[in-house]
Each structure stands twice: as structure tokens, then as C-alpha cells.
Motif scaffolding. Structure first.
Motif, PDB file in Angstrom:
ATOM      1  N   GLN A  44      30.671 -57.613 -26.749  1.00 39.58           N
ATOM      2  CA  GLN A  44      30.471 -58.404 -25.654  1.00 39.58           C
ATOM      3  C   GLN A  44      30.332 -60.194 -26.176  1.00 39.58           C
ATOM      4  O   GLN A  44      29.954 -60.034 -27.164  1.00 39.58           O
ATOM      5  N   ARG A  45      30.703 -60.967 -25.343  1.00 37.82           N
ATOM      6  CA  ARG A  45      30.371 -62.065 -25.649  1.00 37.82           C
ATOM      7  C   ARG A  45      28.892 -62.733 -25.787  1.00 37.82           C
ATOM      8  O   ARG A  45      28.042 -62.185 -25.108  1.00 37.82           O
ATOM      9  N   GLU A  46      28.586 -63.231 -26.810  1.00 39.85           N
ATOM     10  CA  GLU A  46      27.261 -63.724 -27.206  1.00 39.85           C
ATOM     11  C   GLU A  46      27.267 -64.964 -27.231  1.00 39.85           C
ATOM     12  O   GLU A  46      28.076 -65.866 -27.880  1.00 39.85           O
ATOM     13  N   TRP A  47      25.783 -65.684 -26.784  1.00 38.32           N
ATOM     14  CA  TRP A  47      25.502 -67.036 -27.035  1.00 38.32           C
ATOM     15  C   TRP A  47      25.388 -67.342 -28.349  1.00 38.32           C
ATOM     16  O   TRP A  47      24.576 -66.551 -29.312  1.00 38.32           O
ATOM     17  N   VAL A  48      25.657 -68.621 -28.939  1.00 36.53           N
ATOM     18  CA  VAL A  48      25.549 -69.145 -30.196  1.00 36.53           C
ATOM     19  C   VAL A  48      24.620 -70.182 -30.302  1.00 36.53           C
ATOM     20  O   VAL A  48      23.581 -70.131 -31.285  1.00 36.53           O
ATOM     21  N   ALA A  49      24.809 -71.266 -29.588  1.00 33.72           N
ATOM     22  CA  ALA A  49      24.227 -72.316 -29.623  1.00 33.72           C
ATOM     23  C   ALA A  49      24.416 -73.252 -28.508  1.00 33.72           C
ATOM     24  O   ALA A  49      25.532 -73.193 -27.922  1.00 33.72           O
ATOM     25  N   HIS A  50      23.347 -74.131 -28.054  1.00 39.17           N
ATOM     26  CA  HIS A  50      23.524 -75.053 -26.956  1.00 39.17           C
ATOM     27  C   HIS A  50      22.853 -76.336 -27.322  1.00 39.17           C
ATOM     28  O   HIS A  50      22.050 -76.241 -27.804  1.00 39.17           O
ATOM     29  N   VAL A  51      23.299 -77.573 -26.778  1.00 37.10           N
ATOM     30  CA  VAL A  51      22.532 -78.694 -26.813  1.00 37.10           C
ATOM     31  C   VAL A  51      22.522 -79.267 -25.495  1.00 37.10           C
ATOM     32  O   VAL A  51      23.508 -79.282 -24.598  1.00 37.10           O
ATOM     33  N   SER A  52      21.290 -79.620 -25.050  1.00 33.18           N
ATOM     34  CA  SER A  52      21.213 -80.183 -23.835  1.00 33.18           C
ATOM     35  C   SER A  52      21.778 -81.711 -23.564  1.00 33.18           C
ATOM     36  O   SER A  52      21.921 -82.230 -24.670  1.00 33.18           O
ATOM     37  N   SER A  53      21.825 -82.279 -22.370  1.00 30.59           N
ATOM     38  CA  SER A  53      22.217 -83.708 -22.410  1.00 30.59           C
ATOM     39  C   SER A  53      21.133 -84.581 -23.042  1.00 30.59           C
ATOM     40  O   SER A  53      21.411 -85.872 -23.457  1.00 30.59           O
ATOM     41  N   GLY A  54      19.904 -84.340 -23.285  1.00 28.70           N
ATOM     42  CA  GLY A  54      18.984 -85.186 -23.858  1.00 28.70           C
ATOM     43  C   GLY A  54      19.008 -84.873 -25.443  1.00 28.70           C
ATOM     44  O   GLY A  54      18.222 -85.533 -26.077  1.00 28.70           O
ATOM     45  N   GLY A  55      19.832 -83.846 -25.849  1.00 26.38           N
ATOM     46  CA  GLY A  55      20.080 -83.808 -27.492  1.00 26.38           C
ATOM     47  C   GLY A  55      19.093 -82.614 -27.748  1.00 26.38           C
ATOM     48  O   GLY A  55      19.150 -82.219 -29.092  1.00 26.38           O
ATOM     49  N   THR A  56      18.364 -81.715 -27.064  1.00 28.04           N
ATOM     50  CA  THR A  56      17.726 -80.702 -27.510  1.00 28.04           C
ATOM     51  C   THR A  56      18.608 -79.471 -27.843  1.00 28.04           C
ATOM     52  O   THR A  56      19.534 -79.014 -27.095  1.00 28.04           O
ATOM     53  N   THR A  57      18.227 -78.900 -29.257  1.00 26.53           N
ATOM     54  CA  THR A  57      19.442 -77.924 -29.699  1.00 26.53           C
ATOM     55  C   THR A  57      18.669 -76.486 -29.613  1.00 26.53           C
ATOM     56  O   THR A  57      17.353 -76.436 -29.642  1.00 26.53           O
ATOM     57  N   ARG A  58      19.311 -75.364 -29.325  1.00 25.63           N
ATOM     58  CA  ARG A  58      18.934 -74.045 -29.403  1.00 25.63           C
ATOM     59  C   ARG A  58      20.035 -73.298 -30.467  1.00 25.63           C
ATOM     60  O   ARG A  58      21.202 -73.652 -29.959  1.00 25.63           O
TER      61      ARG A  58
END
Length: 121
Positions: A44-58
Motif C-alpha cells: 500500500q501507499r505509505e506516508w514518508v514525510a511532510h512539511v507545513s506551510s510554516g516549515g514544520t517537518t515530520r
């Protein structure tokens, strides 16, 4: 019309590095989170990373410390710098952006067409 266009996928040996890029074009309006997902064959497709408009990364635990996500709000672009690549990172990588177009009330998920990353052992 909004389009996400990815680039940078390639074949690389284990331990190598790649940089993926994604650009959002069209009448984008407001862009919230931008990120990357991946889908390996038979999985299945899995989440790798994201960044918010304010620059917070996960980051997903599987890539933490090896991948770095960044974005340019002025250009509506997001990049994924991948280092110390492993064969298990082999997948099609998809760019994702939450976009609220002008006159819309809610954010909508948009996806790129995917770019193949292959890591050989």
C-alpha cells in the motif's frame, strides 16, 4: 487546474543519494502541507514525510535521519533529499499537496504522477 510534477527519480546503489523535486502549477491559491508518499510493488501507499506551510517537518520512522524534506513557499515546490538509501526504499514516490484554490472553502489533496526510485543492493 492544479498540477503537481515530480522529477528526480532514478536508479542508485545502496548507500547512495537522490533528490526528488515537485512543483505545483496552476491556480493554486493557498497551499497547506506538502509531502511525499511512496508505494512499493505489492504494498500500500505509505506516508514518508511532510512539511507545513510554516516549515514544520515530520518523517516516517523508516526514513528519519536519512531523508530531509524542504519547501519553497514562493515557488510552491517541495523537495526530498534522500541519503543512505536502502533497497527497501525502492518504490514509486508521489508528491502530495493540500491546496485550497481561490473561492474554495476547503483544502483538497492533489497528487503528482509518481517518480520511480530504485535502490540496488
Amino acid at each position: 487546474q492544479v498540477q503537481l510534477v515530480e522529477s528526480g527519480g532514478d536508479w542508485v546503489q545502496a548507500g547512495g543519494s537522490l533528490r526528488l523535486s515537485c512543483a505545483a502549477s496552476g491556480t493554486t491559491g493557498s497551499v497547506n502541507n506538502m509531502g511525499w508518499y511512496r508505494q512499493a510493488p505489492g504494498k500500500q501507499r505509505e506516508w514518508v514525510a511532510h512539511v507545513s506551510s510554516g516549515g514544520t517537518t515530520r518523517y516516517a520512522d523508516s526514513v528519519k535521519g536519512r531523508f530531509t524534506i524542504s519547501r519553497d513557499n514562493g515557488k510552491n515546490t517541495v523537495a526530498l533529499q534522500m541519503s543512505s538509501l536502502k533497497p527497501e526504499d525502492t518504490a514509486v514516490y508521489y508528491c502530495n499537496a493540500q491546496i485550497r484554490r481561490p473561492a474554495q472553502l476547503r483544502y483538497t489533496d492533489y497528487w503528482g504522477q509518481g517518480t520511480q526510485v530504485t535502490v540496488s543492493s
